[in-house]
Design a protein around this motif. Structure first.
Motif, mmCIF file in Angstrom:
data_model
loop_
_atom_site.group_PDB
_atom_site.id
_atom_site.type_symbol
_atom_site.label_atom_id
_atom_site.label_comp_id
_atom_site.label_asym_id
_atom_site.label_seq_id
_atom_site.Cartn_x
_atom_site.Cartn_y
_atom_site.Cartn_z
ATOM 1 N N ILE A 130 65.016 -6.048 10.504
ATOM 2 C CA ILE A 130 64.155 -7.202 10.785
ATOM 3 C C ILE A 130 64.946 -8.504 10.689
ATOM 4 C CG2 ILE A 130 62.181 -8.518 9.926
ATOM 5 C CD1 ILE A 130 60.899 -5.835 9.169
ATOM 6 N N ILE A 131 65.769 -8.624 9.636
ATOM 7 C CA ILE A 131 66.583 -9.827 9.470
ATOM 8 C C ILE A 131 67.610 -9.945 10.590
ATOM 9 C CG2 ILE A 131 68.305 -10.940 7.985
ATOM 10 C CD1 ILE A 131 66.763 -9.705 5.597
ATOM 11 N N ALA A 132 68.234 -8.809 10.951
ATOM 12 C CA ALA A 132 69.245 -8.830 12.011
ATOM 13 C C ALA A 132 68.639 -9.244 13.345
ATOM 14 C CB ALA A 132 69.904 -7.461 12.131
ATOM 15 N N THR A 133 67.388 -8.872 13.603
ATOM 16 C CA THR A 133 66.737 -9.271 14.855
ATOM 17 C C THR A 133 66.626 -10.786 14.943
ATOM 18 O OG1 THR A 133 65.460 -7.223 14.827
ATOM 19 C CG2 THR A 133 64.681 -8.955 16.281
ATOM 20 N N ARG A 134 66.214 -11.402 13.826
ATOM 21 C CA ARG A 134 66.127 -12.865 13.802
ATOM 22 C C ARG A 134 67.510 -13.504 13.935
ATOM 23 N NH1 ARG A 134 66.887 -15.083 8.601
ATOM 24 N NH2 ARG A 134 65.201 -13.736 7.849
ATOM 25 N N GLU A 135 68.487 -12.978 13.183
ATOM 26 C CA GLU A 135 69.822 -13.574 13.205
ATOM 27 C C GLU A 135 70.478 -13.424 14.576
ATOM 28 O OE1 GLU A 135 71.129 -15.429 10.803
ATOM 29 O OE2 GLU A 135 69.180 -15.167 9.838
ATOM 30 N N ASN A 136 70.225 -12.296 15.253
ATOM 31 C CA ASN A 136 70.773 -12.114 16.598
ATOM 32 C C ASN A 136 70.211 -13.147 17.566
ATOM 33 O OD1 ASN A 136 72.371 -9.937 15.882
ATOM 34 N ND2 ASN A 136 70.845 -8.411 16.461
ATOM 35 N N ALA A 137 68.921 -13.443 17.436
ATOM 36 C CA ALA A 137 68.314 -14.442 18.317
ATOM 37 C C ALA A 137 68.865 -15.834 18.036
ATOM 38 C CB ALA A 137 66.799 -14.433 18.156
ATOM 39 N N LEU A 138 69.176 -16.109 16.769
ATOM 40 C CA LEU A 138 69.614 -17.451 16.377
ATOM 41 C C LEU A 138 71.114 -17.659 16.522
ATOM 42 C CD1 LEU A 138 67.483 -17.946 13.135
ATOM 43 C CD2 LEU A 138 67.155 -19.091 15.332
ATOM 44 N N ALA A 139 71.887 -16.563 16.652
ATOM 45 C CA ALA A 139 73.336 -16.684 16.705
ATOM 46 C C ALA A 139 73.756 -17.614 17.841
ATOM 47 C CB ALA A 139 73.966 -15.310 16.885
#
Length: 475
Positions: A237-246
């Motif tokens: 879940i955290i990686a999904t957000r971080e991937n979008a924000l990268a």
């Protein structure tokens, strides 16, 4: 004001169809247990008896009662939608060898009799031995039939609430629980079969704006079984957000041949497209495909062992029998690089569509290396977008959302958007550098004529070399 449909279409959200289905539905409160008539298999046996009496060969009756329930929560609201589809397919072979079918959506005694009459006229039933009675279908726990809207949404909210770090840069966020619950009956001389396939998909989507364009990131688990058998982890879940924000690297890289590593979602898309277009009995009717991918040919690397196995417990594409009533068994397609079999499994979209030859649950054998240590210098390709493959030449183009740069075994922080990998399927899988020991199972749900097709691919991370280029965006 934009409607939700326009908003999602503009963003290009991968799961928009499921979200629109859910948020456009009506709340129905507590759901009562579905009423499935216990005499369905008797109606189907009567149908096969009449078709046999009419002189047809290979009479077969296939029936389905399918319910879809989708719950979604996004930044614009929450909703639950429920749909139902019943159907019966009667198929026979005439003495001339021609196959005939009759399809109806009336799953009742009268509906089945009417369909039989269209095929067999006023023919009289003939005694048929159907063998032992079927094993009763077992409902999963909790049974999705009896879950209320509130219970469905509570499970979706539990995914949403675990992401504590939503940023103002996230312009769209959604969580979806999608359940496709199919009860299937197959009746033919010598056998009466029943199965219940509860296919579940949990997913979250995050969209962030980068300059003038949205950047979509999604994580999903898909399986067959109980609706609480699997869940997304906090890290996913955290990686999904971080991937979008990268942050995306503003400059482009030089197109050309590079080393790469495919994450399982990208590898699964390439395997799925390759098997469907090159390694099925239908595909082998293409003379070019039959010549280049004939049984016994050494078409791939010795690292490649590929099996189509619908018997894997919990597989999204798993089944007890296919839509021709054939008992599900594993089929080895590639053994250490050598083609030794082909897919001959008969499936129908939604169990009522035209017959197709499709894989069920593909398993690519794992390697021995840790995924994080496989790539020294190159790009890690993530976020599958689309795949095109030409069966005659086996050339392909696969598009991915992002590529992360890696030098001397470490990520540099540079990330490029909209990447294409191009080449020949046989060359890519013929020269694989390595396969990881870790694997993931990827579920695929698409639709034909409004009816779903389900399949899954279990694959490791793949290391290879090929031509990479940044996708040209329309001006």
């Amino acid at each position: 004001m934009w409607s939700r449909r326009e908003f999602l279409a503009t963003l290009g959200v991968a799961s928009a169809n499921a979200i629109l289905f859910a948020c456009g539905g009506q709340s129905t409160g507590v759901r009562r247990a579905s009423s499935v008539d216990p005499e369905i298999h008797i109606w189907l046996k009567d149908a096969v008896s009449v078709l046999t009496g009419a002189g047809f060969d290979q009479p077969h009756a296939l029936a389905v009662s399918r319910r879809r329930t989708t719950a979604a929560i996004d930044v614009l609201g929450a909703g639950v939608a429920r749909g139902r589809c019943d159907g019966v397919v009667l198929s026979v072979r005439e003495k001339s060898g021609v196959r005939r079918e009759q399809v109806t959506n009336d799953l009742s005694r009268n509906g089945v009799l009417a369909a039989v009459k269209l095929l067999a006229g006023n023919a009289k039933a003939k005694s048929v031995d159907f063998g032992a009675p079927p094993t009763p279908m077992i409902a999963p726990k909790p049974d999705p039939d009896v879950l209320s809207d509130g219970q469905m949404l509570a499970r979706v909210d539990a995914m949403t609430s675990r992401d504590k770090g939503l940023s103002s840069r996230i312009v769209y966020a959604a969580a979806v629980l999608d359940i496709d619950d199919a009860r299937v009956w197959s009746v033919a001389p010598g056998r009466v079969q029943e199965q219940r396939l509860v296919r579940v998909r949990r997913s979250i989507t995050r969209v962030a704006w980068h300059g003038s364009r949205p950047f979509v990131s999604e994580a999903a688990h898909a399986w067959t079984g109980g609706i609480d058998d699997q869940d997304l982890t906090d890290d996913e879940i955290i990686a999904t957000r971080e991937n979008a924000l990268a942050l995306l690297t503003p400059e482009t890289f030089e197109n050309g041949e590079r080393a790469f590593m495919l994450d399982p979602a990208v590898a699964a898309a390439l395997i799925d497209a390759g098997v469907r277009t090159l390694l099925t009995s239908d595909a082998q009717r293409n003379p070019e495909v039959a010549r280049r991918f004939a049984a016994g040919s050494k078409a791939f690397s010795e690292r490649v062992t590929l099996v189509d196995d619908p018997t894997v417990a919990g597989a999204y594409g798993g089944m007890l029998f296919d839509d021709a009533g054939v008992i599900a068994t594993p089929t080895t397609l590639v053994d250490h690089g050598q083609i030794v079999g082909r897919v001959e499994r008969s499936q129908r979209a939604g169990h009522v569509g035209p017959i197709e030859i499709l894989p069920s649950h593909l398993r690519l054998g794992a390697g021995t290396a840790a995924a994080e240590s496989m790539l020294d210098n190159g790009l890690i390709l993530e976020g599958h977008t689309s795949t095109l493959i030409d069966p005659s030449s086996d050339r392909f183009v696969i598009q991915v959302a992002r590529a992360r740069e890696q030098l001397r075994g470490r990520r540099t922080g540079r990330m490029f958007a909209d990447i294409e990998l191009v080449g020949q399927h046989s060359q890519l899988f013929g020269a694989l550098g390595n396969l990881s020991k870790e694997t993931r199972s990827i579920g695929i749900r698409d639709e034909v004529g409004g009816q779903p097709r389900h399949r899954s691919i279990e694959t490791p991370w793949l290391l290879g070399t090929g031509v990479l280029r940044q996708r040209r965006r329309p001006t």
